[in-house]
Design a protein around this motif. Structure first.
Motif, PDB file in Angstrom:
ATOM      1  N   HIS A  57      -6.595  13.211  -8.545  1.00  0.00           N
ATOM      2  CA  HIS A  57      -5.578  13.001  -7.513  1.00  0.00           C
ATOM      3  C   HIS A  57      -5.867  13.867  -6.282  1.00  0.00           C
ATOM      4  O   HIS A  57      -5.852  13.390  -5.151  1.00  0.00           O
ATOM      5  N   ASP A  77      -5.064  15.541 -12.440  1.00  0.00           N
ATOM      6  CA  ASP A  77      -4.702  16.352 -11.277  1.00  0.00           C
ATOM      7  C   ASP A  77      -5.893  16.529 -10.348  1.00  0.00           C
ATOM      8  O   ASP A  77      -5.766  16.413  -9.123  1.00  0.00           O
ATOM      9  N   ALA A 120      -0.554   4.042 -17.365  1.00  0.00           N
ATOM     10  CA  ALA A 120      -0.422   3.580 -18.747  1.00  0.00           C
ATOM     11  C   ALA A 120      -1.368   2.425 -19.018  1.00  0.00           C
ATOM     12  O   ALA A 120      -1.914   2.294 -20.113  1.00  0.00           O
ATOM     13  N   ARG A 121      -1.588   1.607 -18.000  1.00  0.00           N
ATOM     14  CA  ARG A 121      -2.445   0.442 -18.168  1.00  0.00           C
ATOM     15  C   ARG A 121      -3.903   0.819 -18.403  1.00  0.00           C
ATOM     16  O   ARG A 121      -4.649   0.093 -19.041  1.00  0.00           O
ATOM     17  N   PHE A 170      -3.842  26.471 -17.996  1.00  0.00           N
ATOM     18  CA  PHE A 170      -4.851  25.792 -18.803  1.00  0.00           C
ATOM     19  C   PHE A 170      -5.936  25.201 -17.891  1.00  0.00           C
ATOM     20  O   PHE A 170      -7.135  25.393 -18.125  1.00  0.00           O
ATOM     21  N   GLU A 200     -10.386  12.048 -27.201  1.00  0.00           N
ATOM     22  CA  GLU A 200     -10.247  12.178 -28.660  1.00  0.00           C
ATOM     23  C   GLU A 200     -11.611  12.171 -29.331  1.00  0.00           C
ATOM     24  O   GLU A 200     -11.815  12.837 -30.347  1.00  0.00           O
ATOM     25  N   PHE A 205       8.159   5.045 -17.780  1.00  0.00           N
ATOM     26  CA  PHE A 205       7.133   5.171 -18.802  1.00  0.00           C
ATOM     27  C   PHE A 205       7.571   4.487 -20.090  1.00  0.00           C
ATOM     28  O   PHE A 205       6.813   3.752 -20.719  1.00  0.00           O
ATOM     29  N   VAL A 262      -4.080  15.803 -24.467  1.00  0.00           N
ATOM     30  CA  VAL A 262      -3.057  15.628 -23.429  1.00  0.00           C
ATOM     31  C   VAL A 262      -3.257  16.627 -22.297  1.00  0.00           C
ATOM     32  O   VAL A 262      -3.225  16.271 -21.115  1.00  0.00           O
ATOM     33  N   ALA A 263      -3.490  17.884 -22.663  1.00  0.00           N
ATOM     34  CA  ALA A 263      -3.675  18.917 -21.638  1.00  0.00           C
ATOM     35  C   ALA A 263      -4.914  18.634 -20.799  1.00  0.00           C
ATOM     36  O   ALA A 263      -4.899  18.768 -19.569  1.00  0.00           O
ATOM     37  N   SER A 264      -5.975  18.224 -21.455  1.00  0.00           N
ATOM     38  CA  SER A 264      -7.226  17.957 -20.738  1.00  0.00           C
ATOM     39  C   SER A 264      -7.084  16.763 -19.808  1.00  0.00           C
ATOM     40  O   SER A 264      -7.600  16.769 -18.677  1.00  0.00           O
ATOM     41  N   SER A 321      -5.159   4.315 -18.895  1.00  0.00           N
ATOM     42  CA  SER A 321      -5.537   5.645 -19.344  1.00  0.00           C
ATOM     43  C   SER A 321      -5.780   5.717 -20.837  1.00  0.00           C
ATOM     44  O   SER A 321      -6.214   6.750 -21.339  1.00  0.00           O
ATOM     45  N   ASP A 322      -5.527   4.640 -21.539  1.00  0.00           N
ATOM     46  CA  ASP A 322      -5.932   4.604 -22.942  1.00  0.00           C
ATOM     47  C   ASP A 322      -7.390   4.993 -23.086  1.00  0.00           C
ATOM     48  O   ASP A 322      -7.757   5.742 -23.995  1.00  0.00           O
ATOM     49  N   TYR A 349      -7.816   8.776 -22.855  1.00  0.00           N
ATOM     50  CA  TYR A 349      -7.398   9.480 -24.067  1.00  0.00           C
ATOM     51  C   TYR A 349      -8.368   9.242 -25.203  1.00  0.00           C
ATOM     52  O   TYR A 349      -8.702  10.151 -25.958  1.00  0.00           O
ATOM     53  N   ALA A 370       2.941   6.401 -13.299  1.00  0.00           N
ATOM     54  CA  ALA A 370       3.083   6.350 -14.752  1.00  0.00           C
ATOM     55  C   ALA A 370       2.782   4.948 -15.264  1.00  0.00           C
ATOM     56  O   ALA A 370       2.025   4.770 -16.223  1.00  0.00           O
ATOM     57  N   VAL A 371       3.363   3.984 -14.618  1.00  0.00           N
ATOM     58  CA  VAL A 371       3.156   2.602 -15.047  1.00  0.00           C
ATOM     59  C   VAL A 371       1.691   2.221 -14.902  1.00  0.00           C
ATOM     60  O   VAL A 371       1.067   1.684 -15.825  1.00  0.00           O
ATOM     61  N   VAL A 423      -5.450  17.888 -16.622  1.00  0.00           N
ATOM     62  CA  VAL A 423      -6.359  18.560 -15.696  1.00  0.00           C
ATOM     63  C   VAL A 423      -7.193  17.535 -14.944  1.00  0.00           C
ATOM     64  O   VAL A 423      -7.343  17.610 -13.721  1.00  0.00           O
ATOM     65  N   GLY A 425      -3.443  18.518  -6.778  1.00  0.00           N
ATOM     66  CA  GLY A 425      -3.001  17.512  -7.742  1.00  0.00           C
ATOM     67  C   GLY A 425      -1.911  18.045  -8.650  1.00  0.00           C
ATOM     68  O   GLY A 425      -0.928  17.353  -8.936  1.00  0.00           O
TER      69      GLY A 425
END
Lengths: 221, 221
Positions: free
Chosen positions: A147, A144, A115-116, B198, A126, B166, A136-138, A118-119, A122, A111-112, A141, B148
């Motif tokens: 990973h 995942d 966050a650095r 999804f 967008e 987070f 968010v859903a995309s 993944s802007d 997103y 998560a940390v 996917v 994932g």
DNA sequence: ACCTGAACACCGTTCAAGT
DNA sequence: ACCTGAACACCGTTCAAGT
């Protein structure tokens, strides 16, 4: 050469770098506080004055490798931007295959770290005109898949072992059931084809279809 | 009640079941040969007469849970069949969240386990009219995504911890950069929306598009 | 054949002591 | 403030010995 008269013998950064070196060269299991201290020429307990424990140390390793992750490109259409993000993420895994297991399994670290960087993911999503919920859903996917793919890369490093196990399993199966499996097996053994870009293309195509079917959708995910 | 006069005190199956129970209840780290022996009322070394070592034992656990995996449905169109396979796979992870890390990280175990159940996945993909190469590549994408996703499920069990990390990270970021991140955060915290279906829909749509663009393609992956 | 206990070479971490 | 060493409570596994 000469070490500064006043500074501490050990810094947190030295510890993290040495630990990562150990993991990269000898694997995650080879990292122990005692071996690390030995490599640093220091008492095992000295480490605890800079890092509270092994778990925190591992978290610091993950943060460290994500800090050095390449900034994904910001130009191009949103498909290209997503690919750029995924490629940069994958590069981290390629450079530190022995850390992948920890990267994908430590939720706090992920998560940390995410966050650095993944802007950009997103922002790219967008730009496709999706609703925030769809973004968010995309992103989920994509993360995942990446990973899962990185994990399979890590396993590929031990592919010899895998192939043997697979072959043994194949030989136990009735011959009529395994045509497709043999195909996978020979494919995995012989081909240098990279499933990464194929997977990204499939997912991006799927997101396109979702967008055209459902422009400006907001809650019907 | 009365134990058979001649049979051994311990069987491999008892060992596997007890070990899985330990993992399911107390986590992967709580499984040690010594604790396992204790729980079986036996000397630690007795286990080694039925299982060569801890690594083999863990592999046996993975095999055991895949043996009990539901057989995916064989009817319906190929989309439904792929969904059925993925759902059955995910169910294994849901029932043994503490084993997921091992499932996705042990290539040998995964290969063996997957061979038992992935015929249905390949058959479903072949029913779509894809070339053998495309079947293999598509199966890879699906497996990576499911892996994932299962990992993210496991992490979700520790979501509280994740949310705190987070939040801490968010509070350190400049406010203008984190709108999308906050969105993800609240979404993850509040919604009961399931990213699994999804993701499957997106991938299946992407594979459809690939099929229509490129019917009977064989080597241009 | 199966089980046992002592022993070996490791762990992560606490704690009291040094400088 | 930073480093150390002894100690504690664990590991997985080898080996010789028991039945």
């Amino acid at each position: 050469m000469a070490r500064p008269r006043n500074g501490p013998l050990l810094t947190r950064d030295q510890i993290v770098v040495a630990a990562l070196d150990l993991v990269d060269h000898y694997g995650l299991d080879a990292l122990s506080m005692r071996k690390l201290a030995n490599r640093l020429g220091v008492d095992p307990m000295s480490i605890y004055h800079h890092v509270p424990g092994k778990d925190t140390l591992l978290r610091a390793l993950v943060e460290h490798v994500f800090d050095s992750m390449a900034q994904p490109a910001l130009d191009g259409d949103w498909h290209q931007r997503v690919r750029s993000w995924a490629t940069a993420y994958r590069a981290v895994a390629d450079e530190h295959p022995n850390l992948v297991l920890r990267i994908v399994s430590d939720p706090a670290a992920t998560a940390v770290a995410a966050a650095r960087i993944s802007d950009t993911l997103y922002a790219a999503l967008e730009a496709s005109g999706m609703s925030p919920n769809a973004v968010v859903a995309s992103a989920g996917v994509l993360v995942d898949f990446v990973h899962g793919y990185c994990l399979s890369l890590t396993s590929a490093a031990r592919q010899q072992e895998l192939r043997q196990a697979f072959q043994a399993e194949l030989d136990k199966q009735p011959p009529n059931k395994i045509k497709a499996l043999r195909c996978l097996h020979s494919q995995a053994a012989a081909s240098d084809y990279d499933g990464f870009h194929f997977g990204l293309d499939v997912i991006l195509d799927g997101l396109d279809k979702l967008n055209t079917k459902n422009p400006h959708h907001t809650k019907d995910l």
